[in-house]
Design a protein around this motif. Structure first.
Motif, PDB file in Angstrom:
ATOM      1  N   SER A   8       0.959  -1.148   0.174  1.00  0.00           N
ATOM      2  CA  SER A   8       0.076   0.016  -0.080  1.00  0.00           C
ATOM      3  C   SER A   8       0.950   1.069   0.031  1.00  0.00           C
ATOM      4  O   SER A   8       0.680   2.024   0.943  1.00  0.00           O
ATOM      5  CB  SER A   8      -0.969  -0.091   1.387  1.00  0.00           C
ATOM      6  N   PRO A   9       1.593   1.408  -1.034  1.00  0.00           N
ATOM      7  CA  PRO A   9       2.604   2.689  -1.019  1.00  0.00           C
ATOM      8  C   PRO A   9       1.852   3.989  -1.218  1.00  0.00           C
ATOM      9  O   PRO A   9       0.795   3.907  -1.684  1.00  0.00           O
ATOM     10  CB  PRO A   9       3.628   2.225  -2.108  1.00  0.00           C
ATOM     11  N   SER A  10       2.551   4.961  -1.317  1.00  0.00           N
ATOM     12  CA  SER A  10       2.246   6.177  -1.240  1.00  0.00           C
ATOM     13  C   SER A  10       3.161   7.144  -1.909  1.00  0.00           C
ATOM     14  O   SER A  10       4.360   6.958  -1.502  1.00  0.00           O
ATOM     15  CB  SER A  10       1.278   6.804  -0.491  1.00  0.00           C
ATOM     16  N   LEU A  11       2.873   8.409  -2.391  1.00  0.00           N
ATOM     17  CA  LEU A  11       3.682   9.434  -2.571  1.00  0.00           C
ATOM     18  C   LEU A  11       3.497  10.495  -1.402  1.00  0.00           C
ATOM     19  O   LEU A  11       2.396  10.857  -1.205  1.00  0.00           O
ATOM     20  CB  LEU A  11       3.570  10.237  -3.980  1.00  0.00           C
ATOM     21  N   ASP A  12       4.661  10.526  -0.416  1.00  0.00           N
ATOM     22  CA  ASP A  12       4.193  11.396   0.827  1.00  0.00           C
ATOM     23  C   ASP A  12       4.932  12.672   0.528  1.00  0.00           C
ATOM     24  O   ASP A  12       6.243  12.768   0.371  1.00  0.00           O
ATOM     25  CB  ASP A  12       5.186  10.615   1.896  1.00  0.00           C
ATOM     26  N   ARG A  13       4.165  13.712   0.871  1.00  0.00           N
ATOM     27  CA  ARG A  13       4.843  15.002   0.707  1.00  0.00           C
ATOM     28  C   ARG A  13       4.630  15.655   2.014  1.00  0.00           C
ATOM     29  O   ARG A  13       3.622  15.472   2.652  1.00  0.00           O
ATOM     30  CB  ARG A  13       3.857  15.807  -0.385  1.00  0.00           C
ATOM     31  N   THR A  14       5.811  16.377   2.420  1.00  0.00           N
ATOM     32  CA  THR A  14       5.590  16.956   3.730  1.00  0.00           C
ATOM     33  C   THR A  14       5.807  18.582   3.268  1.00  0.00           C
ATOM     34  O   THR A  14       6.686  18.978   2.689  1.00  0.00           O
ATOM     35  CB  THR A  14       6.778  16.607   4.454  1.00  0.00           C
ATOM     36  N   LEU A  15       5.103  19.355   3.733  1.00  0.00           N
ATOM     37  CA  LEU A  15       5.057  21.034   3.572  1.00  0.00           C
ATOM     38  C   LEU A  15       5.475  21.412   5.059  1.00  0.00           C
ATOM     39  O   LEU A  15       4.770  21.196   5.970  1.00  0.00           O
ATOM     40  CB  LEU A  15       3.740  21.330   3.233  1.00  0.00           C
ATOM     41  N   THR A 102      -0.432  18.309  11.000  1.00  0.00           N
ATOM     42  CA  THR A 102      -1.553  18.033  10.319  1.00  0.00           C
ATOM     43  C   THR A 102      -1.383  17.193   9.095  1.00  0.00           C
ATOM     44  O   THR A 102      -0.567  17.526   8.200  1.00  0.00           O
ATOM     45  CB  THR A 102      -2.353  19.436   9.792  1.00  0.00           C
ATOM     46  N   GLU A 103      -2.419  15.982   9.112  1.00  0.00           N
ATOM     47  CA  GLU A 103      -1.937  14.920   8.174  1.00  0.00           C
ATOM     48  C   GLU A 103      -3.228  14.619   7.312  1.00  0.00           C
ATOM     49  O   GLU A 103      -4.333  14.522   7.858  1.00  0.00           O
ATOM     50  CB  GLU A 103      -1.319  13.675   8.920  1.00  0.00           C
ATOM     51  N   PHE A 104      -2.940  14.338   6.026  1.00  0.00           N
ATOM     52  CA  PHE A 104      -4.145  13.885   5.076  1.00  0.00           C
ATOM     53  C   PHE A 104      -3.635  12.607   4.435  1.00  0.00           C
ATOM     54  O   PHE A 104      -2.999  12.650   3.455  1.00  0.00           O
ATOM     55  CB  PHE A 104      -4.312  15.089   4.045  1.00  0.00           C
ATOM     56  N   TYR A 105      -4.198  11.610   4.763  1.00  0.00           N
ATOM     57  CA  TYR A 105      -3.930  10.363   4.097  1.00  0.00           C
ATOM     58  C   TYR A 105      -5.065   9.740   3.223  1.00  0.00           C
ATOM     59  O   TYR A 105      -6.273   9.623   3.597  1.00  0.00           O
ATOM     60  CB  TYR A 105      -3.781   9.320   5.282  1.00  0.00           C
ATOM     61  N   GLU A 106      -4.765   9.675   1.887  1.00  0.00           N
ATOM     62  CA  GLU A 106      -5.661   9.144   0.920  1.00  0.00           C
ATOM     63  C   GLU A 106      -5.681   7.484   1.189  1.00  0.00           C
ATOM     64  O   GLU A 106      -4.966   6.948   1.634  1.00  0.00           O
ATOM     65  CB  GLU A 106      -5.404   9.346  -0.337  1.00  0.00           C
ATOM     66  N   PRO A 107      -6.959   6.953   1.126  1.00  0.00           N
ATOM     67  CA  PRO A 107      -6.708   5.644   1.178  1.00  0.00           C
ATOM     68  C   PRO A 107      -6.060   4.763   0.334  1.00  0.00           C
ATOM     69  O   PRO A 107      -5.785   5.271  -1.094  1.00  0.00           O
ATOM     70  CB  PRO A 107      -8.554   5.195   0.841  1.00  0.00           C
ATOM     71  N   ALA A 108      -5.556   3.546   0.612  1.00  0.00           N
ATOM     72  CA  ALA A 108      -4.893   2.885  -0.173  1.00  0.00           C
ATOM     73  C   ALA A 108      -5.310   2.537  -1.664  1.00  0.00           C
ATOM     74  O   ALA A 108      -6.521   2.182  -1.664  1.00  0.00           O
ATOM     75  CB  ALA A 108      -4.182   1.591   0.543  1.00  0.00           C
ATOM     76  N   SER A 109      -4.688   2.472  -2.469  1.00  0.00           N
ATOM     77  CA  SER A 109      -5.098   2.180  -4.061  1.00  0.00           C
ATOM     78  C   SER A 109      -5.485   0.752  -3.959  1.00  0.00           C
ATOM     79  O   SER A 109      -4.755  -0.203  -3.901  1.00  0.00           O
ATOM     80  CB  SER A 109      -4.113   2.475  -5.107  1.00  0.00           C
ATOM     81  N   PRO A 110      -6.776   0.480  -4.463  1.00  0.00           N
ATOM     82  CA  PRO A 110      -7.127  -0.767  -4.463  1.00  0.00           C
ATOM     83  C   PRO A 110      -6.420  -1.730  -5.859  1.00  0.00           C
ATOM     84  O   PRO A 110      -5.800  -1.116  -6.650  1.00  0.00           O
ATOM     85  CB  PRO A 110      -8.408  -0.717  -5.051  1.00  0.00           C
ATOM     86  N   VAL A 111      -6.504  -3.032  -5.702  1.00  0.00           N
ATOM     87  CA  VAL A 111      -5.778  -3.972  -6.561  1.00  0.00           C
ATOM     88  C   VAL A 111      -6.853  -4.985  -6.993  1.00  0.00           C
ATOM     89  O   VAL A 111      -7.854  -5.239  -6.469  1.00  0.00           O
ATOM     90  CB  VAL A 111      -4.506  -4.576  -5.922  1.00  0.00           C
ATOM     91  N   GLY A 138       1.716  -2.100   7.657  1.00  0.00           N
ATOM     92  CA  GLY A 138       0.350  -1.245   7.357  1.00  0.00           C
ATOM     93  C   GLY A 138      -0.518  -2.404   7.022  1.00  0.00           C
ATOM     94  O   GLY A 138      -0.283  -3.616   7.013  1.00  0.00           O
ATOM     95  N   SER A 139      -1.572  -1.859   6.440  1.00  0.00           N
ATOM     96  CA  SER A 139      -2.771  -2.923   5.871  1.00  0.00           C
ATOM     97  C   SER A 139      -2.737  -3.116   4.606  1.00  0.00           C
ATOM     98  O   SER A 139      -2.000  -2.586   3.663  1.00  0.00           O
ATOM     99  CB  SER A 139      -4.179  -2.241   6.377  1.00  0.00           C
ATOM    100  N   LEU A 140      -3.412  -4.118   4.200  1.00  0.00           N
ATOM    101  CA  LEU A 140      -3.421  -4.675   2.805  1.00  0.00           C
ATOM    102  C   LEU A 140      -4.597  -3.606   1.934  1.00  0.00           C
ATOM    103  O   LEU A 140      -5.743  -3.507   2.759  1.00  0.00           O
ATOM    104  CB  LEU A 140      -3.699  -6.133   2.708  1.00  0.00           C
ATOM    105  N   PRO A 141      -4.361  -3.553   0.859  1.00  0.00           N
ATOM    106  CA  PRO A 141      -5.293  -2.589  -0.044  1.00  0.00           C
ATOM    107  C   PRO A 141      -6.566  -3.230  -0.309  1.00  0.00           C
ATOM    108  O   PRO A 141      -6.650  -4.632  -0.236  1.00  0.00           O
ATOM    109  CB  PRO A 141      -4.586  -2.264  -1.472  1.00  0.00           C
ATOM    110  N   ALA A 142      -7.567  -2.696  -0.743  1.00  0.00           N
ATOM    111  CA  ALA A 142      -8.737  -3.174  -1.186  1.00  0.00           C
ATOM    112  C   ALA A 142      -8.535  -3.934  -2.236  1.00  0.00           C
ATOM    113  O   ALA A 142      -7.813  -3.816  -3.310  1.00  0.00           O
ATOM    114  CB  ALA A 142      -9.861  -2.041  -1.443  1.00  0.00           C
ATOM    115  N   GLY A 143      -9.210  -5.108  -2.310  1.00  0.00           N
ATOM    116  CA  GLY A 143      -8.830  -6.211  -3.650  1.00  0.00           C
ATOM    117  C   GLY A 143      -7.890  -7.216  -3.236  1.00  0.00           C
ATOM    118  O   GLY A 143      -7.929  -8.259  -4.143  1.00  0.00           O
ATOM    119  N   ALA A 144      -7.225  -7.148  -2.173  1.00  0.00           N
ATOM    120  CA  ALA A 144      -6.350  -8.116  -1.778  1.00  0.00           C
ATOM    121  C   ALA A 144      -7.197  -9.370  -1.334  1.00  0.00           C
ATOM    122  O   ALA A 144      -8.221  -9.233  -0.510  1.00  0.00           O
ATOM    123  CB  ALA A 144      -5.515  -7.818  -0.599  1.00  0.00           C
ATOM    124  N   PRO A 145      -6.800 -10.742  -1.569  1.00  0.00           N
ATOM    125  CA  PRO A 145      -7.418 -11.949  -1.271  1.00  0.00           C
ATOM    126  C   PRO A 145      -7.625 -11.878   0.479  1.00  0.00           C
ATOM    127  O   PRO A 145      -7.102 -11.147   1.270  1.00  0.00           O
ATOM    128  CB  PRO A 145      -6.726 -13.085  -1.335  1.00  0.00           C
TER     129      PRO A 145
END
Length: 314
Positions: A8-15, A102-111, A138-145
């Motif tokens: 469940s990777p992401s592009l992490d941006r810190t401002l 302050t953090e904003f986390y999008e849900p993991a991209s499904p597979v 972390g947790s597994l993405p939606a669509g994982a078995p």
């Protein structure tokens, strides 16, 4: 060798801004982008610590391609499975005056099933012919078995790898049922597993019993440090400094811990490295971008004491 799984990777941006004012325009004086999500954070931290390291992840879209570029720039050995679903972006806004975050986390991209099967195949290739530790964070993405976590751990074991897990909820319960070699969670995750709130010192004992009294169990507790049970000993490690950028510190803690264990350190010294790595991370914006010399200095400053049969690290 360490194989860091990143489902469940992401592009992490810190401002980084002076302060956050509701309704105002903010102009950051620093912007940091890293290949993020817990798995890639662990991979980058272990790589910076000098561990032999490979990471396996799922990336998609333009964001995924950019993350791949970042991994190559950092010379991290990454095995990537491509998905048609764009990889998510997560953002943290750090206030330099108050150290508020302050953090904003999008849900993991499904597979889909095909992507997941390719992911498991690529993981098997990374493990084949090697020995060491596999980390799942972390947790597994939606669509994982449904039994995806158990399948990942079984794959590691079939190749002779020890398993370190940092997850929560259903994924944690599934992992614990397999008796992994190392479980690292925070107090909230530990409390949810054992069914009650309690001090970290009590939670780590109860969790270790739930797992079956084997391997190593770690509960992190913020400013109170981390408590661990290993080989019948209770260990405590304290943070070595305070920093304003805590994002990824838990991942860096796991990376330091597994790096130490993989190179043959005992539990107490591996915990000292974990604390040093997590602390150094909090001093620098962007997850797992710590200064290695700072880790070395903090690690050397830590001391281990034995009190009444309980090993205490501070």
């Amino acid at each position: 060798m360490i194989v860091a799984v990143a489902p469940s990777p992401s592009l992490d941006r810190t401002l980084v801004v002076d302060e956050v004012v509701a309704g105002a325009i903010h102009r950051p004086h620093a912007v940091v982008e890293v290949a993020g999500g817990k798995g890639f954070n662990v991979a980058r931290a272990a790589h910076r610590l000098g561990a032999a390291l490979c990471t396996v992840g799922i990336l998609g879209g333009h964001t995924g391609a950019f993350i791949g570029d970042l991994l190559r720039e950092e010379r991290i050995d990454a095995r990537v499975v491509h998905s048609s679903v764009p990889t998510r972006t997560c953002m943290s806004v750090a206030c330099s005056r108050t150290q508020a975050l302050t953090e904003f986390y999008e849900p993991a991209s499904p597979v889909d099933a095909q992507v997941w099967d390719s992911f498991e195949d690529e993981l098997g290739k990374a493990l084949a012919g090697n020995t060491g530790w596999m980390t799942v964070s972390g947790s597994l993405p939606a669509g994982a078995p449904e039994h995806g976590m158990a399948r990942l751990l079984a794959t590691a074991r079939s190749h002779g790898f020890r398993v370190a897990v940092d997850t929560h909820g259903g994924s944690l319960r599934t992992a614990v049922a397999t008796r992994p070699d190392l479980v690292k969670v925070n107090t909230a995750e530990a409390a949810a597993l054992v069914g009650r709130e309690a001090p970290a010192e009590e939670l780590v004992r109860e969790m270790h019993d739930v797992i079956g009294g084997t391997g190593m169990t770690v509960v992190t507790a913020g400013a109170d440090g981390a408590w661990a049970v290993s080989e019948g000993a209770l260990l405590h490690v304290l943070p070595l400094a305070r920093g304003g950028f805590p994002v990824g510190s838990g991942d860096c803690f796991l990376a330091g811990l597994v790096t130490g264990l993989d190179r043959g350190d005992d539990a107490a010294d591996a915990l000292r490295l974990a604390a040093a790595t997590a602390t150094a991370n909090a001093l620098t914006p962007g997850a797992a971008r710590f200064d290695v010399d700072t880790v070395t200095r903090l690690h050397a400053a830590a001391e281990t004491h034995v009190v009444s049969g309980i090993t205490r690290t501070c």
